[in-house]
Design a protein around this motif. Structure first.
Motif, PDB file in Angstrom:
ATOM      1  N   SER A 162       7.361  -0.171  -8.366  1.00  0.00           N
ATOM      2  CA  SER A 162       6.581  -1.383  -8.585  1.00  0.00           C
ATOM      3  C   SER A 162       5.112  -1.103  -8.304  1.00  0.00           C
ATOM      4  O   SER A 162       4.763  -0.597  -7.230  1.00  0.00           O
ATOM      5  CB  SER A 162       7.083  -2.512  -7.679  1.00  0.00           C
ATOM      6  OG  SER A 162       6.230  -3.630  -7.746  1.00  0.00           O
ATOM      7  N   THR A 163       4.232  -1.417  -9.277  1.00  0.00           N
ATOM      8  CA  THR A 163       2.793  -1.265  -9.098  1.00  0.00           C
ATOM      9  C   THR A 163       2.156  -2.652  -9.043  1.00  0.00           C
ATOM     10  O   THR A 163       2.839  -3.670  -9.007  1.00  0.00           O
ATOM     11  CB  THR A 163       2.175  -0.460 -10.258  1.00  0.00           C
ATOM     12  OG1 THR A 163       2.164  -1.265 -11.449  1.00  0.00           O
ATOM     13  CG2 THR A 163       2.979   0.807 -10.524  1.00  0.00           C
ATOM     14  N   ARG A 164       0.823  -2.696  -9.085  1.00  0.00           N
ATOM     15  CA  ARG A 164       0.131  -3.978  -9.046  1.00  0.00           C
ATOM     16  C   ARG A 164       0.434  -4.830 -10.268  1.00  0.00           C
ATOM     17  O   ARG A 164       0.371  -6.047 -10.215  1.00  0.00           O
ATOM     18  CB  ARG A 164      -1.381  -3.758  -8.950  1.00  0.00           C
ATOM     19  CG  ARG A 164      -1.858  -3.277  -7.594  1.00  0.00           C
ATOM     20  CD  ARG A 164      -3.368  -3.354  -7.497  1.00  0.00           C
ATOM     21  NE  ARG A 164      -4.016  -2.433  -8.425  1.00  0.00           N
ATOM     22  CZ  ARG A 164      -4.365  -1.199  -8.120  1.00  0.00           C
ATOM     23  NH1 ARG A 164      -4.098  -0.724  -6.915  1.00  0.00           N
ATOM     24  NH2 ARG A 164      -4.968  -0.435  -9.006  1.00  0.00           N
ATOM     25  N   SER A 165       0.778  -4.177 -11.377  1.00  0.00           N
ATOM     26  CA  SER A 165       0.911  -4.943 -12.618  1.00  0.00           C
ATOM     27  C   SER A 165       2.239  -4.763 -13.339  1.00  0.00           C
ATOM     28  O   SER A 165       2.564  -5.557 -14.218  1.00  0.00           O
ATOM     29  CB  SER A 165      -0.219  -4.550 -13.585  1.00  0.00           C
ATOM     30  OG  SER A 165      -0.200  -3.150 -13.838  1.00  0.00           O
ATOM     31  N   ARG A 216       1.606  -8.621  -6.469  1.00  0.00           N
ATOM     32  CA  ARG A 216       2.269  -7.347  -6.217  1.00  0.00           C
ATOM     33  C   ARG A 216       3.310  -7.498  -5.121  1.00  0.00           C
ATOM     34  O   ARG A 216       3.119  -8.220  -4.144  1.00  0.00           O
ATOM     35  CB  ARG A 216       1.239  -6.298  -5.812  1.00  0.00           C
ATOM     36  CG  ARG A 216       1.892  -4.936  -5.558  1.00  0.00           C
ATOM     37  CD  ARG A 216       0.887  -3.873  -5.226  1.00  0.00           C
ATOM     38  NE  ARG A 216       1.576  -2.599  -5.010  1.00  0.00           N
ATOM     39  CZ  ARG A 216       0.963  -1.445  -4.789  1.00  0.00           C
ATOM     40  NH1 ARG A 216      -0.340  -1.406  -4.759  1.00  0.00           N
ATOM     41  NH2 ARG A 216       1.647  -0.341  -4.604  1.00  0.00           N
TER      42      ARG A 216
END
Length: 380
Positions: free
Chosen positions: A56-59, A86
């Motif tokens: 999982s990233t910021r987007s 996030r």
């Protein structure tokens, strides 16, 4: 009427391995043989859409499979009723994924595209979610899932466990001492402190389970805990100085009693001086890993925050792959193996639900020297 030629079972299994996971759960009721097949973890691991890591990233959110080629796919997770942001933490256990989104949490089965939101109570302080599990009560047939979280009650020494019961949708509070909530590495509701393994039971009790086999650890040593073969623990330690990796596993199955008789045995040692650091404490980035026979597969971030997959076997680095398609540095990541476990009270994505209801699959197989065969799978 002419007799219809039946497909060989191995070909039927191959076709079913290509059916979308969202439909497999419904096909379990077709016959006993299919139901047994879908409960076979070998079948799920061989499914064409299986994967072993979630990032999982910021987007964005991704799945990563290593079979043996590394493949990255983008996943979608809609959070109705929760503010999009996030994820703070990711935990996988019991076939489900717990996503801490700061103002609540999402319990998710990314393979079945089914999720459920956990909203905080009114005026509830921000929680740190630590894991998901269920009561080990053999007298109750229905499994009741619970999530575990913690928050600081004040600026003093008091912390409070917050346990959410899925069945009743209620919260349970349990105060703990600050000294028992120190630097930790968490696997579900199990916590590694510096020298021992502690367990938080889902009634709020916190107790020492057993000593770790790794002895004294330096702060920069990587230390990661995993469930091994569903009913045991494994522990990975990488020495920051020598880069040597050692893995221990518990000899016996883990039950719900305190673990005074737990015995650890050495499972694997790998000495690769060129192996990069697997832990970066500045960003709280621990490695994720799984053991496939004698092969060790690790997901970790380098010093720039880019995600890599390392495959280790035979005391050598077999391959390393940078996940170029994963946008944003320092993604959260965890090991996740797909399952057909339904999220209690969860909702499916509407598009996938409609697709499954109208599913008609016809696959034609051409076998040299034999007549053409086909199988039709119908739901709706």
């Amino acid at each position: 009427m002419a007799n219809k030629e039946k497909l060989p079972w191995d070909l039927e299994e191959e076709i079913l391995s290509r059916v979308p996971p969202t439909s497999l759960d419904r096909f379990k009721t077709v016959c006993k043989r299919w139901n047994a097949l879908f409960n076979d973890k070998t079948f799920i691991n061989n499914h064409k859409m299986t994967f072993q890591f979630v990032l999982s990233t910021r987007s964005k959110i991704y799945s990563v499979s290593v079979n043996p080629k590394v493949e990255v796919r983008e996943l979608t997770l809609n959070n109705p009723g929760l503010k999009a942001q996030r994820h703070k933490n990711l935990f996988a256990t019991s076939g489900l994924l717990l996503c801490d989104v700061g103002n609540g949490a999402v319990v998710w089965n990314p393979w079945l595209k089914q999720s459920r939101c956990i909203k905080l109570e009114v005026n509830e302080p921000s929680l740190d979610f630590l894991g998901i599990g269920y009561d080990n009560n053999k007298r109750v047939e229905e499994i009741v899932y619970k999530t575990l979280s913690v928050y600081m009650k004040d600026l003093g020494s008091q912390y409070t466990w917050k346990i959410h019961d899925f069945a009743s949708d209620t919260w349970i509070d349990q105060e703990i001492e600050k000294t028992k909530y120190s630097r930790r590495i968490t696997e579900g509701s199990v916590t590694i402190r510096l020298t021992n393994l502690s367990v938080v039971s889902l009634n709020g009790k916190f107790f020492k389970f057993c000593d770790l086999p790794s002895g004294k650890n330096r702060r920069r040593d990587a230390l990661a805990l995993r469930v091994f073969r569903e009913d045991r623990f494994s522990l990975l330690r990488q020495c920051h100085v020598t880069k040597k990796i050692k893995i221990w596993v518990t000899k016996n199955k883990i039950d719900n009693r305190y673990g005074g008789d737990v015995k650890w045995m050495s499972f694997m040692e790998v000495s690769i001086p060129t192996m990069p650091d697997l832990e970066h404490p500045k960003f709280n980035s621990q490695p994720s890993y799984f053991i496939d026979d004698k092969r060790l597969v690790i997901c970790s971030c380098d010093e720039t925050g880019r995600a890599w997959i390392y495959v280790v076997g035979g005391n050598k680095l077999v391959s390393k792959t940078q996940l170029d398609s994963v946008v944003d540095p320092w993604p959260l990541h965890c090991t996740y193996f797909p399952s057909l476990v339904l999220v209690p009270g969860g909702q499916r994505e509407e598009a996938e639900l409609q697709e499954a209801k109208n599913l008609h699959v016809t696959t034609e197989l051409y076998v040299p020297g034999k007549t053409k065969s086909s199988i039709k799978l119908h739901y709706g």
